[in-house]
Design a protein around this motif. Structure first.
Motif, PDB file in Angstrom:
ATOM      1  N   SER A 181      11.142 -19.380  79.190  1.00 61.86           N
ATOM      2  CA  SER A 181      12.111 -20.820  79.772  1.00 61.86           C
ATOM      3  C   SER A 181      10.507 -20.383  79.984  1.00 61.86           C
ATOM      4  O   SER A 181      10.220 -22.071  80.456  1.00 61.86           O
ATOM      5  N   TRP A 182       9.129 -19.830  79.855  1.00 63.24           N
ATOM      6  CA  TRP A 182       7.903 -20.072  80.304  1.00 63.24           C
ATOM      7  C   TRP A 182       7.314 -20.443  79.603  1.00 63.24           C
ATOM      8  O   TRP A 182       7.059 -19.564  78.933  1.00 63.24           O
ATOM      9  N   TYR A 218       5.403 -23.455  89.748  1.00 60.99           N
ATOM     10  CA  TYR A 218       6.111 -22.444  90.085  1.00 60.99           C
ATOM     11  C   TYR A 218       6.389 -22.210  91.916  1.00 60.99           C
ATOM     12  O   TYR A 218       5.492 -21.718  92.582  1.00 60.99           O
ATOM     13  N   THR A 268       1.740 -24.511  83.192  1.00 62.75           N
ATOM     14  CA  THR A 268       2.551 -24.096  82.745  1.00 62.75           C
ATOM     15  C   THR A 268       3.553 -24.908  83.010  1.00 62.75           C
ATOM     16  O   THR A 268       3.520 -26.379  83.014  1.00 62.75           O
ATOM     17  N   HIS A 273      10.650 -23.611  88.465  1.00 55.80           N
ATOM     18  CA  HIS A 273      10.187 -21.975  87.775  1.00 55.80           C
ATOM     19  C   HIS A 273      10.535 -21.215  89.375  1.00 55.80           C
ATOM     20  O   HIS A 273       9.839 -22.163  90.026  1.00 55.80           O
ATOM     21  N   TYR A 321      15.160 -14.267  89.116  1.00 47.76           N
ATOM     22  CA  TYR A 321      14.298 -15.144  89.040  1.00 47.76           C
ATOM     23  C   TYR A 321      15.428 -15.899  88.298  1.00 47.76           C
ATOM     24  O   TYR A 321      16.035 -16.180  87.740  1.00 47.76           O
ATOM     25  N   SER A 372      15.637 -20.176  86.853  1.00 47.23           N
ATOM     26  CA  SER A 372      14.928 -21.273  85.812  1.00 47.23           C
ATOM     27  C   SER A 372      15.765 -22.057  86.425  1.00 47.23           C
ATOM     28  O   SER A 372      16.976 -22.158  85.642  1.00 47.23           O
TER      29      SER A 372
END
Ligand SMILES: Cc1cc2nc3c(=O)[nH]c(=O)nc-3n(C[C@H](O)[C@H](O)[C@H](O)COP(=O)(O)OP(=O)(O)OC[C@H]3O[C@@H](n4cnc5c(N)ncnc54)[C@H](O)[C@@H]3O)c2cc1C
Length: 493
Positions: A57-58, A89, A217, A325, A353, A355
């Protein structure tokens, strides 16, 4: 190599990249993929109006993707549209206790200064070194095939390697510059991508901080799967043929050559075979015993990157406290890290984490709803069952509700979980690892599983378990490195 038949096993970033490289050199390339969909760990699925990226996802290191497409005379914008995220983020240390990490450098420095006076200036020094490492590391070292020590035997490179802190740890490196606990945690966070503890990760990898803070990002509109779609399109433009739902069962070898790749229904003749399926699976299950590079003892002694417990959720409302994020760092990482690396077990107080791509992209969730992906890193090789997953789902929901101060669980209208058993079933992943092999000092460069088979002249391995390592950019680079080696070897013969 004109008309040489190349069979590539697996269609993740490494397989796509190798296939495209070799097709561009004139080879007749066929990619055989076990699953119905292409993209490996970066597949995507749709459910109830939501579009979920299954893995990465990054989007970091945009220059690596640019360079990839440039190799073929193309640009990233020919295939997908990128947007820089701001904030990059959020790090959530507790309720109302959030570090909002800005994209802008001056604002980033101001944020650090508030936590530790003088740290803005320290950041400049830290990043100057990190930039040097990034430039050398990403433009030079990661493209080395790691086949022999002589690749590293230039005086200049040895000098560079000392400057790049190959031999000290990122743990001590970060502490030379910063004292504040939150800044230290912020600087150590990118190391999680490399699958090892900061204590065991070479300080070379402060290059990841340069990627995070200086390069930013990013997000491909439509989701991370747009990268896969772009790479597949480019591969097809170069003539690569894709056959999905085509699991490779074995390879027929004669003398020192791999001759045929066998699936349940077909046999494919090959002049060259590149397997980008998980290395351990290729070596231990696909190749006949006398042609394997390593034995099971070798694999048992490797430090694997973590597995993950993942939840893909459709939420029947927007969640106020989230950005794209979100790192939930409301507990100390020490005990969780121990439970991943030292005494493998399901964690007591895990970090996780979240997202929420629907914060940036309307196309991934129906109007008024939120698309969220939750990832909790866990040790590979653990027992995985529904009961355990549910226990952590409740734990994570409670923590999120407490920290964000709003109800979430009762708004969950779609839920799918994913962990060890799925990684094994879907990708033949060793011990259910998510990101391959950890980037520890003892598993760097020539110390990684070799990209070339030692007994077969025409069999190669690509992907996140060989050089240069885990992550989307390294996997993509791995495919290019293997492609170049194939060409070099065959031009010699
Ligand atoms: C949950 C998760 C989150 C991640 N987050 C990030 C992130 O945010 N940013 C980032 O940069 N990286 C991230 N990563 C890491 C990144 O996704 C991987 O490093 C990368 O996708 C690996 O690519 P690969 O080509 O090496 O392997 P894979 O993508 O696993 O490709 C291997 C392919 O081989 C196929 N295969 C296996 N066995 C066979 C067989 N017998 N026959 C035919 N085909 C076979 C598999 O089905 C698969 O398609 C994440 C990974 C995961 C799992």
């Amino acid at each position: 190599m004109a008309n040489k038949k190349v069979v590539v096993i697996g269609s993740g970033f490494a397989g796509l990249s190798t296939a495209t490289y070799l097709a561009n050199e004139g080879c007749d390339v066929t990619v055989l993929e076990k699953n119905k969909d292409l993209g490996g760990r970066a597949r995507q699925f749709k459910a109830e109006g939501f579009t979920f990226d299954m893995g990465p996802s990054w989007y970091w290191m945009p220059d690596v993707f640019e360079k990839y497409f440039e190799t073929f005379g193309k640009k990233v914008t020919d295939y997908y549209e990128l947007q820089r995220l701001d904030p990059s983020y959020h790090v959530l240390f507790g309720k109302y206790d959030i570090l909002k990490v800005p994209a802008n450098m001056q604002e980033f420095k101001n944020m650090l200064e508030e936590l530790e006076p003088g740290s803005g200036e320290q950041l400049d020094k830290f990043l100057a070194q990190a930039a040097y490492k990034y430039e050398k590391g990403i433009n030079d070292l990661v493209y080395k095939p790691g086949r022999s020590l002589t690749e590293f035997m230039s005086v200049k490179l040895l000098f560079d390697m000392v400057r790049m802190d190959i031999f000290s740890s990122i743990y001590s490196h970060v502490r030379k510059f910063f004292k504040n606990d939150r800044i230290i945690r912020l600087m150590e966070f990118p190391i999680l991508f490399l699958g090892a503890l900061p204590e065991n990760t070479p300080a070379l990898y402060s290059l990841m901080n340069y990627a995070d803070i200086s390069l930013g990002t990013w997000y491909p509109k439509g989701g991370m799967h747009k990268i896969v779609e772009g790479m597949v399109k480019l591969a097809e433009e170069k003539g690569v043929k894709f056959i999905s739902d085509q699991e490779v069962l074995s390879v027929d070898c004669e003398g020192n050559l791999a001759k045929r790749v066998i699936t349940k229904t077909e046999t494919y003749e090959a002049d060259v075979v590149v397997s980008s399926a998980d290395y351990e699976h290729t070596d231990q299950k696909i190749l006949p015993e006398n042609f394997r590079n390593y034995n099971s003892k070798y694999w048992e002694s490797r430090t694997m990157a973590p597995s993950s417990l993942i939840f893909y959720l459709g939420i029947d409302k927007r969640i106020e406290g989230l950005v794209h994020h979100n790192l939930f760092f409301d507990h100390d990482f020490g005990p969780h890290a121990q439970e991943i690396y030292e005494t493998p077990k399901w964690p007591n107080e895990p970090l996780f984490y979240v997202s929420a791509p629907s914060k940036t992209d309307d196309s991934v969730a129906p109007e008024g709803k939120e698309n969220i992906f939750i990832l909790m890193p866990v040790a590979p090789g653990l027992e995985d069952n529904e009961e355990i997953r549910e226990k952590y789902f409740d734990l994570i929901m409670n923590r999120m509700e407490k920290i964000l101060g709003e109800d979430i669980k009762k708004y969950v209208t779609y839920k799918r979980s994913y962990a060890h058993n799925d990684f094994i079933n879907d990708y033949h992943s060793f011990k259910g690892n998510a990101y391959g092999l950890a980037n520890t000092l003892k598993q760097t460069a020539i110390l990684k599983p070799a990209l070339k088979n030692k007994k077969l002249k025409n069999f190669y391995y690509a992907g996140q378990l060989t050089v240069p390592g885990p992550g989307v950019p390294p996997s993509l680079i791995s495919g290019q490195v293997v492609g170049k080696e194939v060409m070099k070897d065959f031009n010699k013969n």
